[in-house]
Write a protein that holds these residues in place. Sequence first.
Motif, short mmCIF file in Angstrom:
data_model
loop_
_atom_site.label_atom_id
_atom_site.label_comp_id
_atom_site.label_asym_id
_atom_site.label_seq_id
_atom_site.Cartn_x
_atom_site.Cartn_y
_atom_site.Cartn_z
N GLU A 614 10.35 1.80 -4.43
CA GLU A 614 10.07 2.47 -4.85
C GLU A 614 9.64 3.71 -4.82
O GLU A 614 8.51 4.40 -4.87
CB GLU A 614 8.89 2.22 -3.37
CG GLU A 614 7.33 1.73 -3.14
CD GLU A 614 7.25 3.34 -2.24
OE1 GLU A 614 6.50 3.76 -2.66
OE2 GLU A 614 8.35 3.77 -1.00
N PHE A 658 -7.03 -1.39 -6.60
CA PHE A 658 -5.48 -1.26 -7.29
C PHE A 658 -4.47 -1.51 -7.88
O PHE A 658 -4.05 -1.35 -8.50
CB PHE A 658 -4.84 -0.72 -5.36
CG PHE A 658 -5.16 -0.28 -4.49
CD1 PHE A 658 -4.94 1.34 -4.06
CD2 PHE A 658 -6.14 -0.19 -3.80
CE1 PHE A 658 -4.93 2.26 -3.75
CE2 PHE A 658 -6.77 0.59 -3.09
CZ PHE A 658 -5.97 2.04 -3.12
N PHE A 662 -2.50 0.24 -10.78
CA PHE A 662 -0.90 -0.27 -10.65
C PHE A 662 -0.47 -0.51 -12.31
O PHE A 662 1.00 -0.94 -12.29
CB PHE A 662 -0.51 -1.40 -9.16
CG PHE A 662 1.16 -1.57 -9.37
CD1 PHE A 662 2.00 -0.54 -8.87
CD2 PHE A 662 1.72 -3.01 -9.64
CE1 PHE A 662 3.04 -0.47 -9.03
CE2 PHE A 662 2.81 -3.13 -9.54
CZ PHE A 662 3.95 -1.55 -8.80
N ILE A 708 -2.76 7.24 -8.60
CA ILE A 708 -1.94 5.94 -9.15
C ILE A 708 -1.31 6.42 -10.24
O ILE A 708 -0.16 7.43 -10.74
CB ILE A 708 -2.12 4.72 -8.73
CG1 ILE A 708 -2.54 4.73 -7.19
CG2 ILE A 708 -1.15 4.55 -9.16
CD1 ILE A 708 -3.36 2.84 -6.82
N GLU A 711 -0.16 10.19 -10.61
CA GLU A 711 1.62 9.71 -9.69
C GLU A 711 3.08 9.51 -10.81
O GLU A 711 3.92 10.06 -10.64
CB GLU A 711 1.72 9.72 -8.76
CG GLU A 711 2.87 9.25 -8.19
CD GLU A 711 3.04 8.48 -6.87
OE1 GLU A 711 3.95 7.36 -6.70
OE2 GLU A 711 1.72 7.38 -6.13
N TRP A 712 1.98 8.45 -11.84
CA TRP A 712 3.24 7.61 -12.48
C TRP A 712 3.54 9.06 -13.64
O TRP A 712 4.61 8.75 -14.40
CB TRP A 712 2.95 6.71 -13.03
CG TRP A 712 3.88 5.65 -12.56
CD1 TRP A 712 5.27 4.74 -13.06
CD2 TRP A 712 4.06 4.85 -10.82
NE1 TRP A 712 5.89 4.10 -11.89
CE2 TRP A 712 5.38 4.36 -10.39
CE3 TRP A 712 3.49 5.44 -10.34
CZ2 TRP A 712 5.57 3.60 -9.41
CZ3 TRP A 712 3.80 4.32 -8.40
CH2 TRP A 712 4.58 2.95 -8.69
N LEU A 749 -2.67 7.05 -0.52
CA LEU A 749 -2.60 7.57 -2.15
C LEU A 749 -2.73 8.98 -2.24
O LEU A 749 -1.80 9.57 -2.62
CB LEU A 749 -4.42 7.81 -2.88
CG LEU A 749 -4.67 5.81 -3.15
CD1 LEU A 749 -5.57 6.13 -4.42
CD2 LEU A 749 -3.04 4.93 -3.70
N ARG A 752 1.03 9.39 -0.09
CA ARG A 752 1.79 8.99 -1.45
C ARG A 752 2.73 10.68 -2.20
O ARG A 752 3.05 10.48 -1.81
CB ARG A 752 1.10 7.94 -2.00
CG ARG A 752 2.10 6.50 -1.38
CD ARG A 752 1.69 5.24 -2.71
NE ARG A 752 1.97 5.91 -4.02
CZ ARG A 752 3.51 4.77 -3.83
NH1 ARG A 752 3.69 4.45 -2.90
NH2 ARG A 752 4.14 5.05 -4.81
N THR A 827 -4.69 -1.41 -0.04
CA THR A 827 -4.18 -2.30 -1.00
C THR A 827 -3.85 -3.78 -0.85
O THR A 827 -4.23 -4.20 -2.05
CB THR A 827 -3.05 -2.42 -0.54
OG1 THR A 827 -2.00 -2.83 -0.01
CG2 THR A 827 -3.11 -0.58 -1.40
N LEU A 833 3.30 -0.21 -3.57
CA LEU A 833 2.42 1.41 -3.10
C LEU A 833 3.22 1.29 -1.45
O LEU A 833 2.78 2.45 -0.94
CB LEU A 833 1.09 1.66 -3.38
CG LEU A 833 1.10 1.10 -4.78
CD1 LEU A 833 -0.66 2.00 -4.99
CD2 LEU A 833 2.14 2.25 -5.48
N ASN A 839 3.18 4.76 4.56
CA ASN A 839 3.12 6.16 4.07
C ASN A 839 2.91 7.97 5.19
O ASN A 839 4.15 8.44 4.49
CB ASN A 839 2.27 6.35 3.61
CG ASN A 839 2.38 5.89 1.69
OD1 ASN A 839 2.76 5.76 0.74
ND2 ASN A 839 1.74 4.33 1.49
#
Length: 1118
Positions: A614, A658, A662, A708, A711-712, A749, A752, A827, A833, A839
């Motif tokens: 994660e 979400f 994801f 999300i 972030e990736w 979010l 994170r 979520t 997540l 978080n």
Amino acid sequence: MSLFPAFADQRKPDLAIYTPEIQQHTPDVDVQIVGNVTIPAKSKLPSFSFDATTVTAQLQDVRRAQASSERDVIDVYSSGEEEERRLRKMQRKRKKAEKRERKKERRANQRAPPQPPKTVKTDPAQQQPKIKFLEQSGLSAETAFCVADKPEKINFAFDATYWKDVSKIQRPPRWTLGPTRKNSQFSVPLERYFNAKVELEFMKKFSGVRIPRRTDVVPFGRNYLPFPEEELSVPAEEKIFDQSDPFRARTVQFNERLRENPTDLRLWLEFLNFQEDIIENAFTAGKSKDDGLSTRNGLIQRKIAIIERAIAENPADIDLKIRRLNFCEEVWEKDELAKEWRKLAFTYPNDPFVWKAYYEFQRSYFPLFQVTRTCKLFPKFISISRSMLEGTFQSHSPLPNHEHHLVLFIFLLVSFWMQSGHNEKATGLLQGLLEFNLRFPENLAANTPIKDALVFFEPFWDSGAPRFGSENARGWNNVMKTKDQSIPKNNLDNSVDSDENQLIKDSSSVMELWLKLERYRQNRFLLPFSGDDEPTDPERVVLFDDIESYLFRFPLDLQSSDYQDITFFMVIISLNVLRCPLPRCFSTRSCAWRTMLADMLENPWTTLFGNWSEAHANGALPDSFALPLLQPLANGWADSETLIVGIFEQSSQVLQGFQSSFLVACYLQFKLSKFISSPGSSKSAVAKDIRTTAKTLLKQPKNRNDLIIWEWYAFAEGVLEDSPLASSKILELILTSTIPDKSPSQTLLLARLVRFYVMNSLGLLNGSKLQDASLRTVALSVLVQFIENRQITFNITEELHGNRVLKARKAFEHLAAGCPPLSADPTGGLHALGSMRCNVAICWALFEYLSSGHENAVKTLSEFLTGCRNHPGSAFDVGYEKNLMDWEILTEFMVMLNQFHQKNGQLPSESVRDAIHYALLDFPDNPYLLTVFIKNELKAFVSGRIRAYFDRSVRDAATVIPWIFAVYAEYERKYCLWRNLNAAYDQKFSDEISLKTFRDTGISHKIRALFERAVTSEVGRHCPLLWRMYLKFECEEDNLARAEGIYYRAIQSCPWAKAVYMDAAACFPQRIPEIIDVMTEKELRVMVPFEEAQLLMSAKDEIKATEQDHSSSTFAGD
């Protein structure tokens, strides 16, 4: 005369002995001469109702048999006068006896009072019936019966109260049959318990227990052996066990604890595992393997006896019953075993764990295994589940979260078909399930019965339209809405003749050709055949009848959150079956992760080392032996990438929130895994494709502000550039453009993003040392701005004051206390997540670390971890599953933080080692933690701690992961030793002899011992990966004889795994016809018949011979 000569010396009238007087009057006696003894052939009892004159006329002279030293003389005939005299004598005796009986009757009549004559009822209506019903007697149920207080002692001689049982009371014979005359009933005198010899044996047997002698008890004057004098000083109330036999002492302790707590299931399981220690001690003590206690059969018998006793104390526990049947596989007959499993499944029809265990038995029990036989199990459970969910199953109700268990169970069939070689059928069922649930037509009601919905689904399936995941797939709902008949066919390019021709040219034997063609077709054909032409292999066509009985749908509203959660769960499992590298979606302690583990291990390197946790941490070592060890064992398909991409694109359009975001992030990670595994020459092209894909996704309106996906994308840039600075730049851009919001979803979010920015900038993700001290100030400022709910900026002009830090600490406490409960987390059914509480806890720990130090950060994390350990729940419960995931994320972060502080502070190695140890106690199957542990211990080149840990952990292992890492640790140590020797040889520190004798070290024996223990363990004996690794190891050691034995053992434990058969075919080409016969018998998919390979090879030889003749004739003509 005696029929048995051994009885001749016992002349008693009640025995069957013919004396000379009796033999005179024995009629019709046939004589048979055996040796020198004359005996009657047919023995009859003496009868006196015959004519003496007739008998006298038929009798002959007396013949006397020659007497031997061991037998008496037997008279067969007598004269007629003696017979007549004996008859008269017996007649007189009979008359006297009758006279005595008449006298007794007269005397009895004189003493008895006169009685009136009995009247006999002649009227049938007045006669009382022999049987009366309780209603006719006029008695109440309470007074109609009497209870006998005194027990019937004769009942102790019977096994049960069944009226046909025979009593066990038997009188022993007073003699033995045979030629010996001696009375042998007491020939071997029994020794009493007070005998000196018996007491000595008793003392030797129970030498571990010291019992003091009591002076106030005298054994009735009998002689006895006293105990040694030095033992008399031991108090009577104290039990002391011999230190030389600690196992007996532990056995006594287990028995005492189990008598006090018979319902403690964990204690029963510990007692079962303790039996393994007893057997190991028996071997180390030098006992013979023929000893019943030291053999495997004896161990299983002991375990069965213990578990049956546990079931008697806990009759409602299902896990004990399943364990009992697993132990009985090696001692019971197959019919009895199958009957007991059917009985267990019938008793618990609503328990998915029982059905899963029943499936594993059907799949792994070699005598009964067949593909069709195993598949029959699934329609039964699906039918029962449908009835329970619809409310028509009256006897049982579904367990909580039964829908998730049903999804997992049906995808076990998809995985089973994949592993047994039926790729097209497995893919067809997977596409059918996704199409039937994610693209259900809107004009059909959500609660439409499944039978009626299948009527509408069958025409779509038979039409040949592209299905879910395929290219240009429009979907069942759109086809039903438009009713367009011009459906584009998914005509796949199945022309593989050129590739197969090349394989034929490169093959030198029939065995080699069959192996190459079989592997090529197995990896080439994944999707079901769809086209106008007839396929060469009819197994590639998947009809609707092949999957109809396995299709199901949940009657849920398409827009409800439950529907979103269950369909997202189905998509994740489908991608896992297709060997798609995904981030960890479930905790390693969850039921879903352990069920999906079998498919994960089909691609072991990606799952265990190349897959990110994660925290975006790559667990693979820079210079590790994991890649050459596990990468050759991966299984994949040529068409899998197209299908995986189609599932990502089409499912993200159906799902929302979400879950949809994801799936897009998982798609980016799938692209990144392709970049990492690609060779160096093509990495630039793959990197360009990843950037183009990410930017295209972010340009879509619904993804522009999706944190999300951003972030990736930032993480992907860091991997592509191989620099954390690239990720930090994108994260800074996102944080500065994000407006704070107090909603739980936005807070989650943003938390994170903040924690990943801080971890990436400090170097926690890659474990590097902090280079610039100013980064600590920037990171602390970002954390303070986040908790103050300000828009984050990076223009830091002033230092943080203490007052502001204290306010930030109070704000963190307030925010952590105000987090919503896990069941109401924003979520939903997405656990990967982490929750909002998780978080925020990591951000708070980072704040404490940067402001107060390592000790306060660890204290903060420990408080949250304590709360996670005490959270109750059951499998697939939303709150329980989220708590497990939060617990594991926080544990991983604790280990990262300790490692980082060791490099940048003054934390001793012992503290880091303790942190990893405690983390592994909570999550022993976590691949990231195990990799960190092995990496940390190998630095010291001390293998003792690694071996000690795995020796303990594999005993209670719930999965096969600890066994795999135990083997990997030994391989890694062996590789490090070889690498150091090679480096020493290059620098002239070592000679060539040390490299040649490298195999003679004991590491190979240790690896072999680990493999042997692993494949005989409860969790490892049905793992195809372990058997394949063991087979590969023996082949590398050039021990083909042992490798062949391992193959036969492997198919006994994993008869469904086609990969085991293919590895054996590569190791033993001469066994290929035999291997094909076994696969055909067990109904595994064989794509290339051996006869086809023979014909192709003979055709190749004929063509080659023709070409040679043509070239020779051309040369002769020239």
